[in-house]
Every structure is written in C-alpha cells, then in structure tokens.
Design a protein around this motif. Structure first.
Motif, PDB file in Angstrom:
ATOM      1  N   THR A 169       0.769  -1.287  -0.090  1.00 14.05           N
ATOM      2  CA  THR A 169       0.066   0.114   0.219  1.00 14.05           C
ATOM      3  C   THR A 169       0.883   1.054  -0.019  1.00 14.05           C
ATOM      4  N   ALA A 170       2.215   1.191   0.729  1.00 12.63           N
ATOM      5  CA  ALA A 170       2.958   2.320   0.622  1.00 12.63           C
ATOM      6  C   ALA A 170       3.532   2.634  -0.937  1.00 12.63           C
ATOM      7  N   GLN A 171       3.554   1.622  -1.668  1.00 14.40           N
ATOM      8  CA  GLN A 171       3.916   2.036  -3.353  1.00 14.40           C
ATOM      9  C   GLN A 171       2.675   2.785  -3.868  1.00 14.40           C
ATOM     10  N   LEU A 172       1.483   2.546  -3.480  1.00 16.64           N
ATOM     11  CA  LEU A 172       0.458   3.155  -4.227  1.00 16.64           C
ATOM     12  C   LEU A 172      -0.321   3.874  -3.135  1.00 16.64           C
ATOM     13  N   VAL A 173       0.283   4.634  -2.103  1.00 17.60           N
ATOM     14  CA  VAL A 173      -0.054   5.420  -0.977  1.00 17.60           C
ATOM     15  C   VAL A 173      -0.971   6.580  -1.649  1.00 17.60           C
ATOM     16  N   GLY A 174      -0.735   7.050  -2.928  1.00 17.41           N
ATOM     17  CA  GLY A 174      -1.668   8.083  -3.410  1.00 17.41           C
ATOM     18  C   GLY A 174      -3.183   7.652  -3.695  1.00 17.41           C
ATOM     19  N   MET A 175      -3.241   6.292  -3.835  1.00 13.92           N
ATOM     20  CA  MET A 175      -4.611   5.786  -3.979  1.00 13.92           C
ATOM     21  C   MET A 175      -5.285   5.067  -2.865  1.00 13.92           C
ATOM     22  N   LEU A 176      -4.202   4.752  -1.940  1.00 14.35           N
ATOM     23  CA  LEU A 176      -4.407   3.710  -1.024  1.00 14.35           C
ATOM     24  C   LEU A 176      -4.112   4.154   0.254  1.00 14.35           C
ATOM     25  N   PHE A 177      -3.979   5.704   0.478  1.00 13.64           N
ATOM     26  CA  PHE A 177      -3.426   6.369   1.655  1.00 13.64           C
ATOM     27  C   PHE A 177      -4.373   5.899   3.015  1.00 13.64           C
ATOM     28  N   VAL A 178      -6.005   5.661   2.847  1.00 13.97           N
ATOM     29  CA  VAL A 178      -6.586   5.260   3.760  1.00 13.97           C
ATOM     30  C   VAL A 178      -6.356   3.918   4.381  1.00 13.97           C
ATOM     31  N   LEU A 179      -6.295   2.929   3.320  1.00 14.15           N
ATOM     32  CA  LEU A 179      -5.961   1.756   3.595  1.00 14.15           C
ATOM     33  C   LEU A 179      -4.741   1.541   4.377  1.00 14.15           C
ATOM     34  N   HIS A 180      -3.579   2.377   3.987  1.00 16.32           N
ATOM     35  CA  HIS A 180      -1.984   2.031   4.488  1.00 16.32           C
ATOM     36  C   HIS A 180      -2.211   2.551   5.924  1.00 16.32           C
ATOM     37  N   PHE A 181      -2.901   3.707   6.260  1.00 20.72           N
ATOM     38  CA  PHE A 181      -2.943   4.224   7.547  1.00 20.72           C
ATOM     39  C   PHE A 181      -3.802   3.202   8.301  1.00 20.72           C
ATOM     40  N   LEU A 182      -4.627   2.567   7.891  1.00 21.58           N
ATOM     41  CA  LEU A 182      -5.626   1.551   8.779  1.00 21.58           C
ATOM     42  C   LEU A 182      -4.671   0.388   9.050  1.00 21.58           C
ATOM     43  N   ILE A 183      -3.917   0.036   8.187  1.00 21.11           N
ATOM     44  CA  ILE A 183      -2.979  -1.075   8.387  1.00 21.11           C
ATOM     45  C   ILE A 183      -1.985  -0.516   9.246  1.00 21.11           C
ATOM     46  N   VAL A 184      -1.363   0.311   9.022  1.00 20.46           N
ATOM     47  CA  VAL A 184       0.012   0.503   9.782  1.00 20.46           C
ATOM     48  C   VAL A 184      -0.270   1.083  11.148  1.00 20.46           C
ATOM     49  N   ASP A 185      -1.462   1.891  11.541  1.00 15.68           N
ATOM     50  CA  ASP A 185      -1.642   2.291  12.812  1.00 15.68           C
ATOM     51  C   ASP A 185      -2.356   1.239  13.577  1.00 15.68           C
ATOM     52  N   SER A 186      -3.452   0.430  12.918  1.00 17.53           N
ATOM     53  CA  SER A 186      -3.805  -0.745  13.669  1.00 17.53           C
ATOM     54  C   SER A 186      -2.945  -1.752  14.144  1.00 17.53           C
ATOM     55  N   THR A 187      -1.996  -2.077  13.189  1.00 15.36           N
ATOM     56  CA  THR A 187      -0.977  -3.108  13.636  1.00 15.36           C
ATOM     57  C   THR A 187       0.225  -2.469  14.503  1.00 15.36           C
TER      58      THR A 187
ATOM     59  N   SER B 161      18.033   5.986   4.499  1.00 14.20           N
ATOM     60  CA  SER B 161      19.048   7.191   4.057  1.00 14.20           C
ATOM     61  C   SER B 161      20.086   6.997   3.333  1.00 14.20           C
ATOM     62  N   LEU B 162      20.647   5.729   3.999  1.00 12.26           N
ATOM     63  CA  LEU B 162      21.902   5.520   3.353  1.00 12.26           C
ATOM     64  C   LEU B 162      22.177   4.949   1.912  1.00 12.26           C
ATOM     65  N   LEU B 163      21.176   3.756   2.110  1.00  6.59           N
ATOM     66  CA  LEU B 163      21.242   2.729   0.971  1.00  6.59           C
ATOM     67  C   LEU B 163      20.530   3.288  -0.198  1.00  6.59           C
ATOM     68  N   PRO B 164      20.887   2.717  -1.394  1.00  8.95           N
ATOM     69  CA  PRO B 164      20.165   2.922  -2.747  1.00  8.95           C
ATOM     70  C   PRO B 164      18.716   2.304  -2.783  1.00  8.95           C
ATOM     71  N   GLU B 165      17.819   3.194  -3.223  1.00  8.07           N
ATOM     72  CA  GLU B 165      16.407   2.516  -2.968  1.00  8.07           C
ATOM     73  C   GLU B 165      16.138   1.191  -3.395  1.00  8.07           C
ATOM     74  N   SER B 166      17.077   0.509  -4.496  1.00 15.98           N
ATOM     75  CA  SER B 166      16.475  -0.583  -4.886  1.00 15.98           C
ATOM     76  C   SER B 166      17.355  -1.577  -4.000  1.00 15.98           C
ATOM     77  N   LEU B 167      18.447  -1.307  -3.295  1.00 12.94           N
ATOM     78  CA  LEU B 167      19.004  -2.332  -2.426  1.00 12.94           C
ATOM     79  C   LEU B 167      18.315  -2.219  -1.067  1.00 12.94           C
ATOM     80  N   TYR B 168      17.752  -1.042  -0.676  1.00 13.53           N
ATOM     81  CA  TYR B 168      16.987  -1.081   0.403  1.00 13.53           C
ATOM     82  C   TYR B 168      15.860  -1.864   0.493  1.00 13.53           C
ATOM     83  N   ALA B 169      14.881  -1.845  -0.683  1.00 10.82           N
ATOM     84  CA  ALA B 169      13.823  -2.501  -0.911  1.00 10.82           C
ATOM     85  C   ALA B 169      14.358  -4.008  -0.989  1.00 10.82           C
TER      86      ALA B 169
END
Length: 494
Positions: free
Chosen positions: A293-311, A358-366
């Motif tokens: 959901t973080a990758q599509l947060v523009g469309m799924l921000f409500v679902l993202h917050f529901l999952i992150v904050d509830s867990t 903050s330190l790693l390239p995005e692909s390596l961090y993923a």
C-alpha cells in the motif's frame, strides 16, 4: 454497559488511567500529525530513536540489577518523565523557530520521554493483573483513536488548546495514579466474576528451545514491522491542503480505533495458549501488505494508515503484556525486564531501518526489506510449529505407559491416577469458583475423556454434560478441550 460499570467500580481509577494512557499514546504520535504541523521525514531521523532505545536499555539493566524495585514507584522519576514529555511535546509542535541543533536535541528528548511515559504506565498498571491491565489498554487505544479523529475536524484555535491539554492530562494522570502493591497478581482486587478475568498463560521456559521460541515469537513481529518507518516518506508529499491533511488525520485515528477493537477481540477470544501466536498472525502478513500500500499510497492512503496504525497499536499492546508472558520469579515481584527490553528492541530496529533508508540506494533497501520480511515470516512460522509440537508431545504417553496410564484412569479409581492433574484441577477449581458438578466434569475432561463417557460415568444426559462444559469453558476462559488441557498442564507445571 453493565460490564463496563462493574469493571470501573472494582478497578481503581479506571477513568483516570484510560484518559492518561490515551493522551500518552497520542503524545507518541504528535510529530506525525498532519493537522498539527507539516510533517517531514527528517523528523524520523535515527539518532532520536537511538536515544530512546538507549534510555530503555539503561532502565532494563536497572530493573534486571534490582529486581525488587519498581521504577514507576519513584515519584521523582515519574515527575521528571512527565515534565520532559510535556515540554518536549510542546516544542516539537511549536518549536519550528528554534536552532536546528537544539531542535534535534528536543526530538531526542521527546522520543525518549514519551516512550518512557508509556512503558512506565505499563509497569505501573501491572499490579492490576494482566486481564485488567489489558482491558484498560484496549480502552485507552480506542479513546486515543477517537481523540485523533476529533483533532481532524475541530477548528484551528480549538485544536491548539486540545494539543496543549493532552500532555498535561497524560502527565497529571500518571503522577496521581496511586497504583497497587504486589507483583502483578490481582488477588487483592475485588473480583468481577471468574468467567470474566483470569491470568494470562505464561511461556514454559524449561529448556533452551523454549527460551529461543519465546524470544523469537516476540522478536520476529517487531523486526518485521521495523521497515515500516521508511513508509512514512511515501505519504508526506500528499500534504498539499487542509482537506487532505484532515483525511489523513482521520485515517490515522480510524486505524488506531481499529487496533483497539482488535486488542479487545484478542482479550475476549485469544486469552489462552495461542495468545502470542495471534501477534505473529496479525502483524507479519499485514506488514507485508503495508509495504504494498505504501507503493500506491496516493490511491490507498486510507488503507495504508488503517493497516499501519492498527498493527502498531496491537504491537504496543503485546509489548505492554510481555511481563505476563514469562513465569513469575520464585522470589520477588514479576520481572519487568522483558517489557523494557522488547520496547528497546523495537525502537532500536526502527532507528536501524530509518538510517538504512537514508544511506542505501532505493533498490538495495527494497531488497533488504523483502529479505527481512521473508526471514521473519519463516522464523516465526518455524517457531510456531515447534511450540505447537511441544504442546502436543507433552500430552503423548510414553512407550512404556500402561493402558491405565494412557487413559489417565483405572477401573477402580478413575480420578486418582495423576496426582499432578488432580492438584491442578483442584487449584483451578478454587481459583475460578467452580461448582461441585463442574469440578467433577473438569477433572474428567482434564483426563481427556469425552462427553459420552462423562455422561455415562456421571449417570446424566449428554446435553446436561455439554451445558456444564459450556459454563465451565466460559469460566476458565477457554474455547475447547484442547485449550482446557493446556491450561491444566500450565497449572500442573507450576
């Protein structure tokens, strides 16, 4: 509502505890409140989290070194933590004009003091017992979610007044809560009813494998959630207007309420040997979904917050319950080292992943995040299987067992073959105030007999036996004969 009134009447200062703990939970989240201020990822730098983890580890060492002491009993410590949490929260909200270095120190103090406030609340409530403390935490989480939703709709001038009051309520309630003596048991408290509260089953730590399984089942969900800190950067660019800020704030509050409801359901339906497994079943899969959901947060921000904050609220609840998952000390009060250590571990892992992001390239961090999540899944699944296997093998008879030992009874004395089981059933019967007939059925069930045999043995109908079984399960807080057997095993092992 009748239950709420009875609970409040025999639980000291319950309203004050719920209000104070709810405000303390909100204080931990003020730096990510979009309606209060503009949120940037720099607010989640790793060093303030490291300061919080270090403070918690120092306290963990102190409570390990002096097990008879309760840090939350110190009025000086409680006053200092309450003052620092209040002041630093206000500065985080309105200290934008401060020097950058000073603001960095403020955030470090804010992280450490607000985290300590919640942990010390958990320690201070241990005297109520696990069930009462769990109910208060569930109520506080729901109230904090409702207040967070309220902040999204109140006018700006009212919002500032509420944010001023929240730290004062949290610190004031914490300072004035009297607490109770004891090591976490609730025997000195007025009883609600045997069916409505009972101790939380503790881990068996008889072998090294048991210790590893217990630590792993708690650590893997915390580790799996740690990369969620990096998802903060996904929704922050959406702060482009008051309406969007309100929607995000409302989603955060709704997620918190959902987490409180989940905690209440866990207390109601999973207050048994599967208690810790629910943490893994909830947090591990949903953490993986939140990365999507973080990758599509523009469309799924409500679902993202529901999952992150509830867990997150479910995780906090389990951390606050951790002391009750370990056996009581033979001498002295119940240890609170697991409480401080597990909270410190979660915060340290959050700092680690914040720094790596903050330190790693995005692909390596993923890639790293994917590996961590998958390893957490695999490790938790393996430990869960080992735990279930151990529980099952404890019930299997040895090859040398005689038929009467396997059945747990003999023709002449069906109730007298296992003194440990008889003693455990007697102790549990006294604790949960079972009737004489319920005690008879309880003892037969504990020997793995089924309803048809029990009905024939006691010369009653099967429907009568099943009615007594339902009442018995309700009083013991179990939902099956398997859970009843685990409860008896736990009591017999003490």
């Amino acid at each position: 509502m009748d239950f709420v009134r009875r609970f409040a009447s025999c639980t000291p200062q319950s309203a004050s505890v719920v209000a104070g703990l709810a405000c303390a939970l909100i204080m931990m989240e003020v730096q990510r409140m979009p309606v209060a201020h503009s949120v940037s990822f720099s607010m989640f730098a790793p060093v303030p989290y490291l300061a919080e983890a270090f403070a918690l580890m120092v306290l963990a060492f102190l409570v390990w070194r002096y097990p008879a002491r309760r840090l939350s009993n110190s009025a000086i410590l409680r006053g200092a933590v309450g003052f620092l949490a209040t002041l630093s929260t206000w500065l985080v909200l309105w200290g934008t004009g401060l020097d950058e270095t000073l603001m960095f120190v403020v955030r470090a103090v804010y992280r450490a003091s607000t985290g300590l406030l919640v942990v010390l609340w958990a320690e201070r409530l241990m005297g109520l017992g696990s069930w009462r403390e769990g109910c208060l935490i569930a109520a506080a989480i729901i109230v904090s979610g409702a207040l967070t939703c309220l902040l999204s709709v109140v006018p700006a001038n009212v919002l500032e007044g509420i944010l001023v009051l929240l730290p004062l309520v949290a610190a004031g309630a914490f300072l004035t809560y009297r607490g109770r003596p004891g090591d976490g048991g609730s025997s000195a408290l007025p009883s609600i009813s045997p069916a409505e509260h009972h101790p939380l089953p503790a881990f068996s730590l008889e072998t090294t494998r048991d210790i590893v399984a217990a630590a792993g089942l708690l650590a893997f969900p915390l580790l799996c959630r740690s990369p969620m800190i990096s998802t903060q950067s996904a929704w922050m660019p959406l702060q482009d207007g008051f309406t969007m800020d309100q929607a995000m704030q409302l989603s955060i509050g709704a997620g918190t309420i959902l987490g409180g409801v989940a905690v209440a359901l866990i207390i109601r339906f999973a207050w048994n040997r599967s208690f810790v497994l629910v943490l893994d079943l909830l947090v591990l899969p949903l953490s993986l979904v939140s990365l999507y959901t973080a990758q599509l947060v523009g469309m799924l921000f409500v679902l993202h917050f529901l999952i992150v904050d509830s867990t997150y609220k479910v995780v906090l609840f389990y951390i606050m319950m951790v002391p009750f998952l370990f056996p009581e000390m033979r001498k002295g009060p119940r240890s609170v080292v697991p409480l401080y250590a597990s909270f410190a571990f979660m915060i340290a892992m959050r700092a680690l992943f914040s720094g790596l992001h903050s330190l790693l390239p995005e692909s390596l961090y993923a890639t790293l995040v994917a590996v961590v999540v998958l390893l957490s899944f695999a490790g938790a699944a393996l430990l869960a299987l080992l735990l279930v296997h151990r529980q099952m093998t404890r019930r299997e008879p040895s090859p040398e067992a005689t038929p009467s030992q396997v059945s747990g009874a003999s023709e002449t004395s069906p109730l007298g073959q296992r003194p440990d089981i008889v003693a455990a059933c007697s102790a549990l019967g006294d604790r949960f105030e079972l009737t004489p007939r319920e005690r008879e059925i309880f003892l037969l069930l504990a020997q793995n007999y089924r309803a048809p045999y029990i009905a024939e043995k006691l010369v009653v109908s099967q429907s009568t036996v099943k009615t007594h079984m339902r009442n018995l399960y309700a009083k013991l807080g179990v939902h099956s004969q398997a859970e009843l057997l685990l409860l008896v095993d736990e009591e017999a092992a003490k």
